[in-house]
Design a protein around this motif. Structure first.
Motif, PDB file in Angstrom:
ATOM      1  N   ARG A  92       0.822  -1.213   0.000  1.00 37.72           N
ATOM      2  CA  ARG A  92       0.000   0.000   0.000  1.00 37.72           C
ATOM      3  C   ARG A  92       0.851   1.257   0.000  1.00 37.72           C
ATOM      4  NH1 ARG A  92      -4.033  -1.323   4.708  1.00 37.72           N
ATOM      5  NH2 ARG A  92      -4.540   0.863   4.607  1.00 37.72           N
ATOM      6  N   ILE A  93       1.991   1.187   0.696  1.00 38.95           N
ATOM      7  CA  ILE A  93       2.913   2.328   0.655  1.00 38.95           C
ATOM      8  C   ILE A  93       3.324   2.584  -0.786  1.00 38.95           C
ATOM      9  CG2 ILE A  93       5.297   2.974   1.123  1.00 38.95           C
ATOM     10  CD1 ILE A  93       5.010   2.030   3.870  1.00 38.95           C
ATOM     11  N   LEU A  94       3.709   1.487  -1.448  1.00 34.03           N
ATOM     12  CA  LEU A  94       4.164   1.631  -2.830  1.00 34.03           C
ATOM     13  C   LEU A  94       3.055   2.199  -3.700  1.00 34.03           C
ATOM     14  CD1 LEU A  94       6.117  -1.696  -3.250  1.00 34.03           C
ATOM     15  CD2 LEU A  94       6.990   0.562  -2.771  1.00 34.03           C
ATOM     16  N   VAL A 127       4.511  -4.955  -8.765  1.00 31.29           N
ATOM     17  CA  VAL A 127       4.798  -3.534  -8.960  1.00 31.29           C
ATOM     18  C   VAL A 127       4.674  -3.158 -10.437  1.00 31.29           C
ATOM     19  CG1 VAL A 127       6.619  -1.813  -8.944  1.00 31.29           C
ATOM     20  CG2 VAL A 127       6.195  -3.217  -6.925  1.00 31.29           C
ATOM     21  N   SER A 128       5.304  -3.971 -11.287  1.00 30.01           N
ATOM     22  CA  SER A 128       5.257  -3.612 -12.701  1.00 30.01           C
ATOM     23  C   SER A 128       3.813  -3.561 -13.180  1.00 30.01           C
ATOM     24  CB  SER A 128       6.068  -4.605 -13.518  1.00 30.01           C
ATOM     25  OG  SER A 128       5.535  -5.886 -13.361  1.00 30.01           O
ATOM     26  N   GLU A 129       3.038  -4.467 -12.690  1.00 26.74           N
ATOM     27  CA  GLU A 129       1.617  -4.482 -13.018  1.00 26.74           C
ATOM     28  C   GLU A 129       0.971  -3.140 -12.670  1.00 26.74           C
ATOM     29  OE1 GLU A 129      -2.293  -6.899 -11.358  1.00 26.74           O
ATOM     30  OE2 GLU A 129      -0.382  -6.995 -10.352  1.00 26.74           O
ATOM     31  N   VAL A 186       0.954   4.580   6.217  1.00 33.71           N
ATOM     32  CA  VAL A 186       0.158   4.112   5.081  1.00 33.71           C
ATOM     33  C   VAL A 186      -1.124   4.939   4.969  1.00 33.71           C
ATOM     34  CG1 VAL A 186      -1.243   2.204   4.244  1.00 33.71           C
ATOM     35  CG2 VAL A 186       1.075   1.778   4.990  1.00 33.71           C
ATOM     36  N   GLN A 187      -1.748   5.191   6.107  1.00 34.15           N
ATOM     37  CA  GLN A 187      -2.971   5.992   6.102  1.00 34.15           C
ATOM     38  C   GLN A 187      -2.715   7.396   5.576  1.00 34.15           C
ATOM     39  OE1 GLN A 187      -4.856   5.917   9.901  1.00 34.15           O
ATOM     40  NE2 GLN A 187      -5.491   3.799   9.689  1.00 34.15           N
ATOM     41  N   GLU A 188      -1.627   7.973   6.080  1.00 34.81           N
ATOM     42  CA  GLU A 188      -1.283   9.324   5.641  1.00 34.81           C
ATOM     43  C   GLU A 188      -1.010   9.359   4.143  1.00 34.81           C
ATOM     44  OE1 GLU A 188       0.652  11.137   9.743  1.00 34.81           O
ATOM     45  OE2 GLU A 188       1.917  10.320   8.190  1.00 34.81           O
ATOM     46  N   LYS A 213       7.808  10.270   4.146  1.00 41.24           N
ATOM     47  CA  LYS A 213       6.950   9.255   4.768  1.00 41.24           C
ATOM     48  C   LYS A 213       7.199   7.894   4.107  1.00 41.24           C
ATOM     49  CE  LYS A 213       4.665  11.716   7.736  1.00 41.24           C
ATOM     50  NZ  LYS A 213       4.758  11.455   9.159  1.00 41.24           N
ATOM     51  N   PHE A 214       7.306   7.938   2.813  1.00 35.95           N
ATOM     52  CA  PHE A 214       7.518   6.703   2.062  1.00 35.95           C
ATOM     53  C   PHE A 214       8.805   6.022   2.520  1.00 35.95           C
ATOM     54  CE2 PHE A 214       9.482   4.617  -1.611  1.00 35.95           C
ATOM     55  CZ  PHE A 214       8.496   3.681  -1.912  1.00 35.95           C
TER      56      PHE A 214
END
Lengths: 441, 78, 78, 78, 78, 78, 78
Positions: A319-321, D72-74, E17-19, E33-34
């Motif tokens: 989800r981060i990505l 990811v590529s998807e 993740v929420q942010e 953040k990432f």
């Protein structure tokens, strides 16, 4: 200290304890009165003398063993214990043994000796020694010839064969029997070996049992440090030796049964206990083993938590990505939009317009300047055309000529105005002539 | 005729043409005027030529090409 | 014409066009104005050329490629 | 433009685009604004590229393999 | 990140993740953040691996055999 | 765990099992508890084994023969 | 167990069996009790198996000295 205030029960129970402890075993004589035999078969009566009376009981079992039938008015002697019946507040003597008083000299001597020894406490329970549970060495004092010895030996052998037996042969009736028995008891006591002794004899008359009713035997028994079991006569025979011995067996056979336990029974009991030990310790072990295994089975490995967490972590990572890529994508789109607008508003486009405008203006001024030029050229051309037709020399074509002075260029219209010899210019159609005045006409 | 502009020259030329046309002039004067007219016309022609050259020059860029050439030459040679 | 901006030059050019078109000028003045107009137009053209070059330069990235070109065209055609 | 963040640059860029779109600018001003806009756009573009590269780098594990590669590529190509 | 427990790290990761998902972050903040999120996620991952190994080790006795093997594994795999 | 008796160890093991079953533990705590549980279970197992051996020894008479052999082994292995 | 008689040993053995049966003992106490029980049971068994068995007749000779003589008789049922 305040006086203690008794409840009736309290007091009565103290009296009961006091009396029963003080008189556990006594000899008493008196006259029977108020004899009753209720349905239960126990015998109730009052024993009295000139000035006192006491309630008395013989239970059915003892009553059956009596050699006579008690009647009212009969003088009797007997032994028993004192008991207190609390709920009625009465006390009574409970007879173990009872016999008519005063029959024959032997009997009298017996009674007298009994009374005397009893009074001296020789029969007291407190003096009775405990029998060993499992004797290793047993002394038997009896006649070597009678069946009694064999009965005893066989019974012991049957019950508990692994025991040492020392036989001290004695005469059990007749003149020297008394001293024999006394000597045997004394001899026995000099030996370190016996744990217990049996003094035994078969049944017989009062005369035949005389040695066992003698004071010396009684005292030898009393003084013996080796516990002594008496097994004399039949069940109904009570000798002085019986009273004084540590344990009265009703017969010699009973004495043999009393002296040793049943070995097989013991062995069985030990085996049983042994098995029980094994069973129980096994049970305990199994119980604990089961409990432990159950607990081990219930130990929940955090592996599942870890697996859950791995999934969660991967999801969060993903989800981060995604969200970061989304943010970038959004920003990129916004940027592209703005950038497109920027590029769309490239001033290049106005430059073209400007250029066109400038060209347009250039065209205009060029056009205008041309028109101006042309107009002026036209005007000039017109003037030139007119001028051409107005040329005063045009007349010369027809042969006229014009004469002018030199250099004043005055046209000569009167010959008087010139001098002879004066040079004049003559204009003709083509060219001019320079002439001199020769004469005037 | 140093200070005379093209417009004044043109005016004088027109004046001369008118005087000549009136016929009131003596031959001598008319010849004088005519000659003057010729001079003026030459002046104006020269002035116009000069102007044309200037325009042509101005309409050339640094490389010597005539800007808007077809237009100008067309008009000028007309 | 050192301090004259493109816009002023344009304005002046427009003015000259108007003056020329008014027809009230003498030939000398016209040609003077014309000359001035030509100069102004050249100035403006040069200014525009210069600007165009500047934009072309700006639109080139460090490698000499026009920036965002494929990208832009892609977006612009969508 | 040392301390300018991507957002501020974007805002400025938007402002410039609006000004350019209004058409009220002189040529000089518009070219100045455009120049500034191009700079900002390059900055933003670089920033986005940089960020994208940074993410791509982070998406690689120590062995240089892309984590969740197919996934990811998807996503990236959607 | 010395004293951070796994749970706190996970909570922080969730927060991030929420942010990020809210989409209200600036580019700089989002990349910050990432990065932080990726770090936390790696930390958590490492922690989980470590923990898994620890458990595997614990389930082995001194001789390297898994204790109560058939029994335990039966439970663990249920 | 020097002074801990089998019973206390069992009680503790039960406590730990319950705590692990409750699912309210953090990862750190659960792994700690799990570790402790494994230790306790090993300790208890060892203690029981030891006890069993002691009993087996006690059940041998001086000649080294097991008394009541079939009986005991039957129970212990069930 | 020097002074312990067979009877006391039996009593103690019974006591131990009861205690073990009650199930209220710790494992340690159980094994202790068991050990004690085994000892007691061995002692009792040994006591029962003590093989000494002889029947002796104590006699006086003519001089009044006491002599021991094995007692033999067919009348004894073996």
């Amino acid at each position: 200290m305040e006086a203690h205030i008794y409840s009736v029960t309290e007091l009565t129970s103290e009296i009961k304890r006091f009396i029963e402890e003080r008189y556990p075993f006594i000899w008493i004589y008196g006259e029977i009165s108020n004899l009753t035999v209720p349905f239960s078969g126990h015998l109730y009566f009052t024993l009295k003398d000139e000035s006192a009376r006491i309630n008395a009981i013989i239970f059915k079992g003892q009553y059956k063993n009596l050699k006579f039938n008690p009647e009212n008015g009969m003088s009797v002697i007997g032994f028993g214990r004192l008991g207190v019946y609390e709920s009625k507040g009465t006390y009574q003597i409970i007879f173990e043994y009872l016999e008519p008083k005063g029959i024959g000299s032997l009997q009298i001597a017996y009674e007298q000796l009994k009374a005397k020894l009893s009074a001296q406490g020789l029969f007291d329970a407190s003096h009775k020694k405990e029998l060993p549970f499992l004797p290793q060495n047993i002394c038997i004092i009896t006649s070597p010839t009678g069946s009694v010895l064999y009965d005893i030996l066989n019974i012991i052998n049957r019950r508990y064969p692994n025991v040492n037996i020392l036989i001290i042969p004695v005469k059990v009736q007749g003149d020297s029997s008394e001293s024999d028995i006394v000597a045997a008891i004394k001899l026995m006591n000099t030996l370190s070996f016996p744990d217990v002794a049996i003094i035994a004899r078969g049944g017989g008359s009062l005369e035949e049992l005389q040695a066992f009713n003698s004071e010396s035997v009684a005292r030898a028994i009393f003084e013996s440090s080796v516990p002594i079991i008496s097994g004399i006569g039949h069940e109904t025979d009570y000798t002085i030796a019986d009273f004084v011995s540590d344990y009265r067996a009703s017969t010699p056979s009973v004495a043999a049964e009393i002296v040793v336990p049943l070995r097989d029974e013991l062995k069985n009991k030990i085996d049983k206990l042994d098995r029980s030990l094994n069973t129980n310790i096994t049970k305990i072990l199994n119980y604990n083993n089961n409990n432990l295994n159950k607990l081990i089975g219930r130990i929940k490995s955090p592996k599942r938590i870890i697996e859950d967490m791995i999934i969660k972590n991967d999801d969060l990572n993903r989800r981060i990505l995604i969200s970061q890529l989304n943010i970038i994508k959004q920003l990129k789109n916004r940027f592209i939009n703005i950038n497109n607008k920027l590029l769309f508003n490239n001033p290049d486009t106005y430059i073209l317009q400007f250029k066109e405008y400038i060209n347009h203006m250039l065209y205009n001024i060029s056009k205008t300047i041309n028109i101006i030029y042309k107009n002026n050229a036209h005007l000039l051309h017109q003037s030139l055309g007119k001028l051409d037709t107005l040329n005063p020399k045009a007349i010369l074509q027809r042969g006229y000529s014009i004469t002018r002075t030199i250099p004043d260029k005055h046209i000569v219209t009167d010959s008087n105005n010139v001098n002879i010899g004066q040079k004049l210019e003559v204009l003709v159609a083509k060219g001019s002539l320079i002439c001199s005045v020769e004469r005037k006409i | 005729m140093a200070k005379v502009t093209f417009e004044i020259a043109m005016k004088q030329l027109e004046q001369i043409v008118q005087e000549l046309e009136s016929g009131n002039l003596s031959l001598e004067d008319s010849i004088k005027k005519f000659e003057e007219g010729i001079k003026l016309s030459k002046y104006c022609s020269a002035k116009l030529d000069e102007t044309e050259k200037k325009i042509t020059l101005l309409l050339k860029d640094q490389d010597g090409n005539i800007i808007e050439k077809p237009f100008v030459s067309e008009r000028l040679t007309e």
